[in-house]
Design an enzyme around this catalytic site. Structure first.
Site, PDB file in Angstrom:
ATOM      1  N   CYS A 129       0.873  -1.174   0.000  1.00  8.12           N
ATOM      2  CA  CYS A 129       0.000   0.000   0.000  1.00  8.12           C
ATOM      3  C   CYS A 129       0.911   1.226   0.000  1.00  8.12           C
ATOM      4  CB  CYS A 129      -0.991  -0.008   1.163  1.00  8.12           C
ATOM      5  SG  CYS A 129      -0.282   0.147   2.805  1.00  8.12           S
ATOM      6  N   CYS A 175      -2.102   1.377  -4.125  1.00  8.28           N
ATOM      7  CA  CYS A 175      -0.829   2.028  -4.437  1.00  8.28           C
ATOM      8  C   CYS A 175      -0.771   2.514  -5.879  1.00  8.28           C
ATOM      9  CB  CYS A 175       0.366   1.142  -4.110  1.00  8.28           C
ATOM     10  SG  CYS A 175       0.495  -0.356  -5.067  1.00  8.28           S
ATOM     11  N   CYS A 199       3.064   0.705  -8.114  1.00 10.28           N
ATOM     12  CA  CYS A 199       3.371  -0.715  -7.959  1.00 10.28           C
ATOM     13  C   CYS A 199       3.864  -1.294  -9.279  1.00 10.28           C
ATOM     14  CB  CYS A 199       2.127  -1.479  -7.499  1.00 10.28           C
ATOM     15  SG  CYS A 199       1.589  -1.009  -5.861  1.00 10.28           S
TER      16      CYS A 199
END
Length: 135
Positions: free
Chosen positions: A11, A85, A89
């Protein structure tokens, strides 16, 4: 996937959702799964409401420190679970990805974090059932 799969929870701040998910997986899987967590912009400390919510169910995450998402960690993980995220990511072909839509516990009290904690537990239990061999 190896005999001991690795799961990476990601996250933004690695201070709430991903820390709770990692705590649940460590608690439920023991040493049968390698548990990792990281954030695209890690906070300085784990969210105190997340710590308290997990303490209520007997899981201590007070010793955890938010970690920066490293390319090598993501690349070497079998399963990558993202939690808000976004584009930060990395995506690796052939990896198993799950994107869990969860409320962000940042700035919320423990009363508001409990339902998030419980939702994460249910998702971790399902993930663990899928990771375990069907022998």
């Amino acid at each position: 996937m190896s005999d001991k799969p690795s799961v990476l929870f990601v996250c933004v701040h690695n201070a709430g959702r991903s820390q709770m998910a990692a705590g649940w997986l460590r608690h439920l899987a023991g040493d049968t799964v390698e548990v990792r967590s990281a954030g695209s912009a890690p906070a300085a400390t784990v969210n105190p409401a997340a710590v308290e919510a997990m303490r209520e169910v007997g899981i201590d995450i007070t010793d955890r420190t938010p970690q920066l998402l490293e390319y090598a960690t993501a690349e070497s993980s079998d399963v990558i679970v993202t939690m808000g995220c976004g584009d930060a990511c990395p995506v690796f072909p052939g990896k198993r990805y799950e994107d869990w839509k969860l409320d962000d516990p940042a700035g919320k009290g423990v009363e508001s974090v409990r339902p998030i904690r419980d939702d994460i537990r249910a998702r971790v239990e399902q993930l663990l059932d899928e990771l375990r061999p069907t022998a």
